[in-house]
Design a protein around this motif. Structure first.
Motif, PDB file in Angstrom:
ATOM      1  N   VAL A 107       3.988   3.797  13.057  1.00 59.33           N
ATOM      2  CA  VAL A 107       4.755   2.808  12.297  1.00 59.33           C
ATOM      3  C   VAL A 107       4.948   1.539  13.123  1.00 59.33           C
ATOM      4  O   VAL A 107       4.768   0.418  12.624  1.00 59.33           O
ATOM      5  CB  VAL A 107       6.118   3.389  11.874  1.00 59.33           C
ATOM      6  N   LEU A 108       5.306   1.692  14.398  1.00 52.48           N
ATOM      7  CA  LEU A 108       5.504   0.521  15.255  1.00 52.48           C
ATOM      8  C   LEU A 108       4.220  -0.308  15.352  1.00 52.48           C
ATOM      9  O   LEU A 108       4.246  -1.532  15.236  1.00 52.48           O
ATOM     10  CB  LEU A 108       5.951   0.970  16.648  1.00 52.48           C
ATOM     11  N   ALA A 109       3.089   0.384  15.568  1.00 54.34           N
ATOM     12  CA  ALA A 109       1.816  -0.335  15.683  1.00 54.34           C
ATOM     13  C   ALA A 109       1.421  -0.971  14.358  1.00 54.34           C
ATOM     14  O   ALA A 109       0.888  -2.098  14.327  1.00 54.34           O
ATOM     15  CB  ALA A 109       0.722   0.614  16.157  1.00 54.34           C
ATOM     16  N   ALA A 110       1.661  -0.271  13.245  1.00 55.33           N
ATOM     17  CA  ALA A 110       1.309  -0.824  11.931  1.00 55.33           C
ATOM     18  C   ALA A 110       2.090  -2.097  11.643  1.00 55.33           C
ATOM     19  O   ALA A 110       1.562  -3.056  11.068  1.00 55.33           O
ATOM     20  CB  ALA A 110       1.573   0.214  10.846  1.00 55.33           C
ATOM     21  N   VAL A 111       3.349  -2.129  12.053  1.00 56.46           N
ATOM     22  CA  VAL A 111       4.189  -3.306  11.820  1.00 56.46           C
ATOM     23  C   VAL A 111       3.857  -4.423  12.796  1.00 56.46           C
ATOM     24  O   VAL A 111       3.702  -5.592  12.406  1.00 56.46           O
ATOM     25  CB  VAL A 111       5.686  -2.931  11.911  1.00 56.46           C
ATOM     26  N   VAL A 113       1.151  -4.675  15.058  1.00 56.23           N
ATOM     27  CA  VAL A 113      -0.250  -5.027  15.285  1.00 56.23           C
ATOM     28  C   VAL A 113      -0.989  -5.312  13.982  1.00 56.23           C
ATOM     29  O   VAL A 113      -1.702  -6.315  13.866  1.00 56.23           O
ATOM     30  CB  VAL A 113      -0.968  -3.905  16.071  1.00 56.23           C
ATOM     31  N   LEU A 114      -0.826  -4.422  13.001  1.00 57.44           N
ATOM     32  CA  LEU A 114      -1.557  -4.580  11.742  1.00 57.44           C
ATOM     33  C   LEU A 114      -0.854  -5.494  10.754  1.00 57.44           C
ATOM     34  O   LEU A 114      -1.419  -5.852   9.722  1.00 57.44           O
ATOM     35  CB  LEU A 114      -1.785  -3.209  11.088  1.00 57.44           C
ATOM     36  N   GLY A 115       0.410  -5.838  11.034  1.00 55.52           N
ATOM     37  CA  GLY A 115       1.127  -6.766  10.165  1.00 55.52           C
ATOM     38  C   GLY A 115       1.612  -6.161   8.866  1.00 55.52           C
ATOM     39  O   GLY A 115       1.904  -6.901   7.914  1.00 55.52           O
ATOM     40  N   GLU A 116       1.730  -4.819   8.801  1.00 56.09           N
ATOM     41  CA  GLU A 116       2.254  -4.199   7.583  1.00 56.09           C
ATOM     42  C   GLU A 116       3.754  -4.457   7.457  1.00 56.09           C
ATOM     43  O   GLU A 116       4.468  -4.542   8.460  1.00 56.09           O
ATOM     44  CB  GLU A 116       1.975  -2.694   7.585  1.00 56.09           C
ATOM     45  N   ARG A 117       4.232  -4.555   6.214  1.00 54.26           N
ATOM     46  CA  ARG A 117       5.647  -4.786   5.949  1.00 54.26           C
ATOM     47  C   ARG A 117       6.120  -3.767   4.923  1.00 54.26           C
ATOM     48  O   ARG A 117       6.117  -4.029   3.717  1.00 54.26           O
ATOM     49  CB  ARG A 117       5.868  -6.215   5.429  1.00 54.26           C
ATOM     50  N   PRO A 118       6.511  -2.562   5.379  1.00 55.31           N
ATOM     51  CA  PRO A 118       6.852  -1.494   4.438  1.00 55.31           C
ATOM     52  C   PRO A 118       8.155  -1.701   3.688  1.00 55.31           C
ATOM     53  O   PRO A 118       8.424  -1.008   2.719  1.00 55.31           O
ATOM     54  CB  PRO A 118       6.949  -0.260   5.343  1.00 55.31           C
ATOM     55  N   GLY A 119       9.007  -2.638   4.100  1.00 53.51           N
ATOM     56  CA  GLY A 119      10.273  -2.859   3.409  1.00 53.51           C
ATOM     57  C   GLY A 119      11.396  -2.038   4.012  1.00 53.51           C
ATOM     58  O   GLY A 119      11.165  -1.031   4.692  1.00 53.51           O
ATOM     59  N   PRO A 120      12.664  -2.425   3.757  1.00 51.92           N
ATOM     60  CA  PRO A 120      13.815  -1.746   4.372  1.00 51.92           C
ATOM     61  C   PRO A 120      13.887  -0.257   4.048  1.00 51.92           C
ATOM     62  O   PRO A 120      14.178   0.555   4.928  1.00 51.92           O
ATOM     63  CB  PRO A 120      15.015  -2.501   3.789  1.00 51.92           C
ATOM     64  N   LEU A 121      13.643   0.116   2.781  1.00 47.68           N
ATOM     65  CA  LEU A 121      13.748   1.519   2.406  1.00 47.68           C
ATOM     66  C   LEU A 121      12.673   2.351   3.089  1.00 47.68           C
ATOM     67  O   LEU A 121      12.925   3.477   3.549  1.00 47.68           O
ATOM     68  CB  LEU A 121      13.657   1.661   0.889  1.00 47.68           C
ATOM     69  N   GLY A 122      11.463   1.806   3.183  1.00 47.26           N
ATOM     70  CA  GLY A 122      10.388   2.522   3.865  1.00 47.26           C
ATOM     71  C   GLY A 122      10.673   2.705   5.343  1.00 47.26           C
ATOM     72  O   GLY A 122      10.440   3.770   5.919  1.00 47.26           O
ATOM     73  N   LEU A 124      13.673   2.736   6.705  1.00 41.80           N
ATOM     74  CA  LEU A 124      14.763   3.707   6.803  1.00 41.80           C
ATOM     75  C   LEU A 124      14.222   5.123   6.710  1.00 41.80           C
ATOM     76  O   LEU A 124      14.628   6.016   7.469  1.00 41.80           O
ATOM     77  CB  LEU A 124      15.784   3.463   5.692  1.00 41.80           C
ATOM     78  N   GLY A 125      13.297   5.338   5.777  1.00 36.85           N
ATOM     79  CA  GLY A 125      12.702   6.663   5.641  1.00 36.85           C
ATOM     80  C   GLY A 125      11.969   7.088   6.896  1.00 36.85           C
ATOM     81  O   GLY A 125      12.089   8.233   7.341  1.00 36.85           O
ATOM     82  N   ALA A 126      11.203   6.163   7.497  1.00 44.98           N
ATOM     83  CA  ALA A 126      10.483   6.476   8.733  1.00 44.98           C
ATOM     84  C   ALA A 126      11.469   6.840   9.844  1.00 44.98           C
ATOM     85  O   ALA A 126      11.252   7.789  10.608  1.00 44.98           O
ATOM     86  CB  ALA A 126       9.624   5.290   9.150  1.00 44.98           C
ATOM     87  N   PHE A 127      12.571   6.078   9.932  1.00 44.27           N
ATOM     88  CA  PHE A 127      13.592   6.360  10.941  1.00 44.27           C
ATOM     89  C   PHE A 127      14.211   7.741  10.735  1.00 44.27           C
ATOM     90  O   PHE A 127      14.398   8.500  11.684  1.00 44.27           O
ATOM     91  CB  PHE A 127      14.682   5.290  10.886  1.00 44.27           C
ATOM     92  N   LEU A 128      14.518   8.091   9.487  1.00 44.54           N
ATOM     93  CA  LEU A 128      15.116   9.397   9.206  1.00 44.54           C
ATOM     94  C   LEU A 128      14.155  10.536   9.549  1.00 44.54           C
ATOM     95  O   LEU A 128      14.574  11.584  10.063  1.00 44.54           O
ATOM     96  CB  LEU A 128      15.526   9.481   7.730  1.00 44.54           C
ATOM     97  N   MET A 237      -4.849   4.348  -0.276  1.00 40.69           N
ATOM     98  CA  MET A 237      -3.956   3.983  -1.376  1.00 40.69           C
ATOM     99  C   MET A 237      -2.608   3.453  -0.918  1.00 40.69           C
ATOM    100  O   MET A 237      -1.882   2.842  -1.707  1.00 40.69           O
ATOM    101  CB  MET A 237      -3.698   5.209  -2.274  1.00 40.69           C
ATOM    102  N   ALA A 238      -2.232   3.716   0.336  1.00 41.78           N
ATOM    103  CA  ALA A 238      -0.901   3.343   0.816  1.00 41.78           C
ATOM    104  C   ALA A 238      -0.993   2.945   2.284  1.00 41.78           C
ATOM    105  O   ALA A 238      -1.918   3.370   2.994  1.00 41.78           O
ATOM    106  CB  ALA A 238       0.079   4.516   0.642  1.00 41.78           C
ATOM    107  N   PRO A 239      -0.041   2.152   2.790  1.00 41.10           N
ATOM    108  CA  PRO A 239      -0.092   1.699   4.180  1.00 41.10           C
ATOM    109  C   PRO A 239       0.202   2.802   5.181  1.00 41.10           C
ATOM    110  O   PRO A 239       0.901   3.779   4.871  1.00 41.10           O
ATOM    111  CB  PRO A 239       0.992   0.606   4.236  1.00 41.10           C
ATOM    112  N   VAL A 240      -0.336   2.619   6.386  1.00 38.57           N
ATOM    113  CA  VAL A 240      -0.118   3.587   7.465  1.00 38.57           C
ATOM    114  C   VAL A 240       1.367   3.804   7.722  1.00 38.57           C
ATOM    115  O   VAL A 240       1.807   4.924   7.997  1.00 38.57           O
ATOM    116  CB  VAL A 240      -0.783   3.090   8.770  1.00 38.57           C
ATOM    117  N   SER A 241       2.148   2.732   7.653  1.00 40.96           N
ATOM    118  CA  SER A 241       3.571   2.806   7.989  1.00 40.96           C
ATOM    119  C   SER A 241       4.360   3.701   7.045  1.00 40.96           C
ATOM    120  O   SER A 241       5.486   4.095   7.352  1.00 40.96           O
ATOM    121  CB  SER A 241       4.183   1.399   8.000  1.00 40.96           C
TER     122      SER A 241
END
Length: 287
Positions: A107-111, A113-122, A124-128, A237-241
């Motif tokens: 997730v850190l690298a996707a945000v 390095v790759l410039g992905e922007r999963p949004g606050p809810l996404g 939060l889910g990754a953090f949980l 179909m969906a981002p790495v993050s």
């Protein structure tokens, strides 16, 4: 997250937990066991890969082979480090630490390095998900503290390799455009070939594992490709993050299996961590 992508990831998580349980049952692993199950997977995937190459609208590219070679090296490292971790530590330590570190780094690298922007809810889910993994894998009193330390170390190393192949594979199936089945089929074949010298250095061990634990070899060799091909399709179909942390439902299943099947301790902590992981997956699904 796309509903189809989430469904693929969740099915993959169930299959993934199953083959890791089988891998833990191997009395001794290492290169010989990894080579055997990679070879079983390569043989099973070969006819499917050939058919896919024939019917694929796009002509095969040399870049496909280079991408498969890259994933082969990373997956070999993953298999050897993971199996070594299972030899020196508990499934309920190595598996959660590895599966938690992997998506966190992904997730850190996707945000970053790759410039992905999963949004606050996404996010939060990754953090949980990562927090739940830490709850599952830390805080237990062990009879052998050295085994716990070794399990955590190998779990962290495995997680770093997981992040590496997750990012590489996402780039291969999206940026390079390699069809997922072809990609994994070529990768499996190359993995088997690359490990031949190391495996045959101890032919007696190869023969012993094949004779005594052939069932586990087939379970891992067949289920591992199924689990990861599903993830590769999800990555288209969906981002790495989002995909990387959602896969970690397998941690819940693996930890419960360690308790129910292998008799490992601390059920309360595992269940509490499982609830947190599931909450994170629900947040990712809504993102």
């Amino acid at each position: 997250m796309n509903a189809t992508a989430l469904s693929l990831v969740l099915v993959a998580a169930v299959v993934h937990a199953g083959w890791n349980l089988a891998a833990k049952r191997i009395s001794s692993g290492g290169t010989q066991f990894v080579w055997l199950y990679y070879t079983v997977g390569a043989v099973a995937l070969l006819p499917v890969t050939v058919v896919q190459l024939v019917v694929e609208a796009e002509r095969p590219q040399w870049s496909w082979l280079l991408a498969a070679a890259g994933t082969s090296v990373l997956h070999i490292a993953y298999g050897i480090v993971l199996q070594r971790g299972y030899r020196v530590g508990d499934l309920s330590v190595v598996y959660p630490v590895a599966r938690g570190t992997g998506p966190l780094l992904s997730v850190l690298a996707a945000v970053l390095v790759l410039g992905e922007r999963p949004g606050p809810l996404g996010l939060l889910g990754a953090f949980l998900v990562v927090a739940g993994v830490l709850v599952i894998s830390t805080g237990r009193k062990a009879q052998d503290p050295q085994a716990v330390k070794a399990g955590v170390l190998y779990g962290l190393l495995t997680g770093a390799v997981i992040a590496g192949y997750t990012l590489w594979d996402a780039h291969s199936v999206t940026g390079v455009g390699v069809p997922p089945v072809v990609y994994f089929g070529l990768g499996s074949l190359l993995q088997s070939l690359m490990l031949v010298p190391g495996a045959l250095a101890d032919r007696g061990e190869v023969a012993r594992i094949w004779r005594e634990q052939r069932r586990e070899v087939f379970v891992v060799g067949l289920l591992s490709p199924v689990a990861y091909v599903l993830v590769l399709f999800a990555l288209t179909m969906a981002p790495v993050s989002l995909v990387a942390p959602a896969r970690e439902l397998s941690i819940v299943l693996g930890s419960l299996a360690a308790w129910l099947v292998l008799g490992e301790r601390d059920a309360g902590r595992r269940l509490a961590g499982a609830v947190i992981v599931l909450s994170g997956i629900a947040a990712i699904a809504a993102a």
